[in-house]
Design an enzyme around this catalytic site. Structure first.
Site, PDB file in Angstrom:
ATOM      1  N   GLN A   1      39.592  88.958 -57.236  1.00  0.00           N
ATOM      2  CA  GLN A   1      40.230  88.158 -58.130  1.00  0.00           C
ATOM      3  C   GLN A   1      40.860  88.742 -59.507  1.00  0.00           C
ATOM      4  O   GLN A   1      41.814  88.608 -60.097  1.00  0.00           O
ATOM      5  CB  GLN A   1      39.411  87.135 -58.717  1.00  0.00           C
ATOM      6  CG  GLN A   1      39.953  85.983 -59.737  1.00  0.00           C
ATOM      7  CD  GLN A   1      41.130  85.089 -59.109  1.00  0.00           C
ATOM      8  OE1 GLN A   1      41.132  84.628 -58.107  1.00  0.00           O
ATOM      9  NE2 GLN A   1      42.275  85.236 -60.039  1.00  0.00           N
TER      10      GLN A   1
ATOM     11  N   ARG B   1      47.324  88.113 -56.241  1.00  0.00           N
ATOM     12  CA  ARG B   1      45.915  87.932 -55.288  1.00  0.00           C
ATOM     13  C   ARG B   1      46.317  88.884 -54.190  1.00  0.00           C
ATOM     14  O   ARG B   1      45.975  89.586 -53.673  1.00  0.00           O
ATOM     15  CB  ARG B   1      45.741  86.642 -54.954  1.00  0.00           C
ATOM     16  CG  ARG B   1      44.884  85.719 -56.104  1.00  0.00           C
ATOM     17  CD  ARG B   1      43.594  86.403 -56.830  1.00  0.00           C
ATOM     18  NE  ARG B   1      42.890  86.782 -55.671  1.00  0.00           N
ATOM     19  CZ  ARG B   1      41.857  85.955 -54.796  1.00  0.00           C
ATOM     20  NH1 ARG B   1      41.888  84.853 -54.912  1.00  0.00           N
ATOM     21  NH2 ARG B   1      41.018  86.672 -54.338  1.00  0.00           N
TER      22      ARG B   1
ATOM     23  N   CYS C   1      41.493  81.143 -62.304  1.00  0.00           N
ATOM     24  CA  CYS C   1      41.567  81.769 -60.693  1.00  0.00           C
ATOM     25  C   CYS C   1      42.250  80.709 -59.804  1.00  0.00           C
ATOM     26  O   CYS C   1      42.710  80.817 -58.701  1.00  0.00           O
ATOM     27  CB  CYS C   1      40.270  82.009 -60.565  1.00  0.00           C
ATOM     28  SG  CYS C   1      38.931  80.663 -60.759  1.00  0.00           S
TER      29      CYS C   1
ATOM     30  N   ASP D   1      37.584  78.221 -65.499  1.00  0.00           N
ATOM     31  CA  ASP D   1      37.446  78.123 -64.165  1.00  0.00           C
ATOM     32  C   ASP D   1      36.739  76.724 -63.947  1.00  0.00           C
ATOM     33  O   ASP D   1      36.380  76.339 -64.933  1.00  0.00           O
ATOM     34  CB  ASP D   1      36.473  79.152 -63.432  1.00  0.00           C
ATOM     35  CG  ASP D   1      36.263  78.987 -61.876  1.00  0.00           C
ATOM     36  OD1 ASP D   1      36.789  78.346 -61.353  1.00  0.00           O
ATOM     37  OD2 ASP D   1      35.327  79.674 -61.418  1.00  0.00           O
TER      38      ASP D   1
ATOM     39  N   ARG E   1      33.368  85.692 -47.401  1.00  0.00           N
ATOM     40  CA  ARG E   1      33.660  84.744 -48.419  1.00  0.00           C
ATOM     41  C   ARG E   1      32.058  83.876 -48.055  1.00  0.00           C
ATOM     42  O   ARG E   1      32.225  83.225 -46.969  1.00  0.00           O
ATOM     43  CB  ARG E   1      34.731  83.966 -48.578  1.00  0.00           C
ATOM     44  CG  ARG E   1      34.224  82.986 -49.587  1.00  0.00           C
ATOM     45  CD  ARG E   1      35.638  81.871 -49.870  1.00  0.00           C
ATOM     46  NE  ARG E   1      36.394  82.527 -50.911  1.00  0.00           N
ATOM     47  CZ  ARG E   1      37.147  81.959 -51.681  1.00  0.00           C
ATOM     48  NH1 ARG E   1      37.314  80.668 -51.740  1.00  0.00           N
ATOM     49  NH2 ARG E   1      37.937  82.726 -52.759  1.00  0.00           N
TER      50      ARG E   1
ATOM     51  N   HIS F   1      33.452  87.785 -57.901  1.00  0.00           N
ATOM     52  CA  HIS F   1      34.730  87.549 -57.168  1.00  0.00           C
ATOM     53  C   HIS F   1      35.586  88.679 -57.327  1.00  0.00           C
ATOM     54  O   HIS F   1      36.616  88.416 -57.949  1.00  0.00           O
ATOM     55  CB  HIS F   1      35.131  86.322 -57.595  1.00  0.00           C
ATOM     56  CG  HIS F   1      36.399  85.703 -56.879  1.00  0.00           C
ATOM     57  ND1 HIS F   1      36.749  86.176 -55.549  1.00  0.00           N
ATOM     58  CD2 HIS F   1      37.282  84.661 -56.912  1.00  0.00           C
ATOM     59  CE1 HIS F   1      37.668  85.518 -55.188  1.00  0.00           C
ATOM     60  NE2 HIS F   1      38.141  84.467 -55.922  1.00  0.00           N
TER      61      HIS F   1
HETATM   62  N1  NVA Z   1      33.856  79.758 -59.367  1.00  0.00           N
HETATM   63  C1  NVA Z   1      34.575  79.169 -58.266  1.00  0.00           C
HETATM   64  C2  NVA Z   1      35.771  80.196 -58.120  1.00  0.00           C
HETATM   65  C3  NVA Z   1      36.810  79.645 -57.072  1.00  0.00           C
HETATM   66  C4  NVA Z   1      37.855  80.604 -56.682  1.00  0.00           C
HETATM   67  C5  NVA Z   1      33.875  78.992 -56.949  1.00  0.00           C
HETATM   68  O1  NVA Z   1      32.935  79.683 -56.664  1.00  0.00           O
HETATM   69  O2  NVA Z   1      33.887  77.848 -56.312  1.00  0.00           O
HETATM   70  N1   CP Z   2      40.970  81.872 -56.640  1.00  0.00           N
HETATM   71  C1   CP Z   2      40.807  81.662 -55.327  1.00  0.00           C
HETATM   72  O1   CP Z   2      39.941  82.682 -54.909  1.00  0.00           O
HETATM   73  O2   CP Z   2      41.172  80.800 -54.703  1.00  0.00           O
HETATM   74  P1   CP Z   2      40.873  80.073 -53.166  1.00  0.00           P
HETATM   75  O3   CP Z   2      39.376  79.584 -53.254  1.00  0.00           O
HETATM   76  O4   CP Z   2      41.761  79.358 -52.871  1.00  0.00           O
HETATM   77  O5   CP Z   2      40.604  81.325 -52.534  1.00  0.00           O
END
Ligand code: NVA
Ligand code: CP
Length: 330
Positions: free
Chosen positions: A138, A317, A272, A231, A108, A135
């Site tokens: 997800q 998930r 998400c 989101d 990540r 992502h």
């Molecule tokens: N768009 C958000 C998704 C978090 C799961 C981010 O990248 O922070």
């Molecule tokens: N939806 C998601 O990816 O959540 P986290 O950032 O908690 O992993």
């Protein structure tokens, strides 16, 4: 049935065929049934995986950890501050070292190119746990949740509201095109997905009998929606200074009662997560102090309504990530 996914990396959904995505969803359903029934499924006992996180996480990290343990694997977690990657050691060297020790690597972090390069050099499957662009794990959970609720997904209409050029929106557009779901990006014109990605998705959507629509108009965009998705307005890695501009730009795209009432009767709400739907977070309180907003991308009322399936989605998930690891490592 698609050919085996064994040895493949899971970097973005564009790399996978419709049949391969459907196969992962079927596997996830099997794993969910086993988990619910308490049937052990330590099919990958003896293997080890590492989770590399350059950004924070609750769901993705826990899903990989629990799924890895359920499959019988050893799981090592490296947090944003505790690996040498990129600081004292190149990405290429890190990938080669981890590939010697682990059977699979989750990443990540930031640019999509980083996860693509890890996969190029690791020699073992690499799974994208979120980059700035995509992502993909997800979306498997999202589609599984939609299928559980409606009994199918093909032909439904999903609308993403707000920052329609972020990682989640991009991936939703891809998965929709691949699976025959009509996708609507509803947001300001400067926050629309990249033209090239839209063009690619429109071509895929055509093959699968569905449409991709971009609109700034909330009324038109959310009419006939079966799924309303949103989101957070500022994603991880973006500067705090951007909040003011985003609030101005994206407030008209908040998911509220009016949006849900304009969608199809029986429409569901997905997110998400994490979500700013109340003042129970430090960032939420800070934004409230500075800009007066008690809730942001979704109202607390919609978030807590029966139409909201966000916690089914969060649970899924884990089942879907388990499917991805099993399919690529078995
Ligand atoms: N768009 C958000 C998704 C978090 C799961 C981010 O990248 O922070
Ligand atoms: N939806 C998601 O990816 O959540 P986290 O950032 O908690 O992993």
């Amino acid at each position: 049935m698609p050919r085996s996914l064994s040895g493949r990396s899971f970097l973005k959904l564009l790399d996978f065929s419709t049949e391969e995505i459907q196969y992962l969803l079927e596997l996830a359903k099997d794993f969910k049934r086993m988990k619910r029934a308490g049937t052990p499924h330590k099919y990958l006992a003896g293997k080890n995986i590492v989770l590399l996180f350059e950004k924070t996480s609750t769901r993705t990290r826990c899903s990989f950890e629990v799924a890895g343990n359920d499959l019988g694997m050893g799981v090592t977690y490296l947090d944003p501050g505790s690996s040498q990657m990129g600081k004292k050691e190149s990405l290429e060297d890190t990938a080669k070292v981890l590939g010697r020790m682990f059977d699979g690597i989750e990443y990540r972090g930031f640019d999509q190119q980083i996860v693509e390069n890890l996969a190029k050099h690791a020699g073992v499957p690499v799974w994208n746990g979120l980059t700035t662009d995509f992502h993909p794990t997800q979306m498997l959970a999202d589609v599984l949740t939609i299928e559980e609720h409606f009994g199918h997904y093909k032909g439904l209409t999903m609308v993403f509201m707000g920052d329609a050029r972020n990682n989640v929106a991009n991936s939703l557009m891809v998965v929709s095109a691949k699976l025959g779901i009509n996708f609507v990006a509803c947001g300001p014109k400067d926050n629309m997905p990249d033209d090239k990605l839209v063009k690619t998705c429109k071509a895929i959507a055509k093959e699968n009998g569905c449409t991709i629509t971009l609109t700034e108009d909330v009324k038109k965009g959310t009419k006939n929606a079966d799924v309303i998705y949103t989101d957070i307005w500022v994603s991880m890695g973006e500067p705090d200074e951007i909040w003011e501009q985003r609030i101005k730009l994206l407030s008209p795209y908040q998911v509220n009662d009016a949006v849900m009432a304009n969608a199809n009767p029986g429409a569901i709400f997905l997110h998400c997560l994490p979500s700013f739907h109340d003042l129970e977070t430090t960032i939420g309180v800070d934004i409230h102090k500075k800009f007066g907003l008690p809730e942001m991308e979704v109202t607390d009322k919609v978030f807590r309504s029966p139409q909201s399936k966000v916690f089914d989605e969060a649970e899924n998930r884990m089942h879907t990530i388990k499917a991805v690891m099993y399919a690529t490592l078995k």
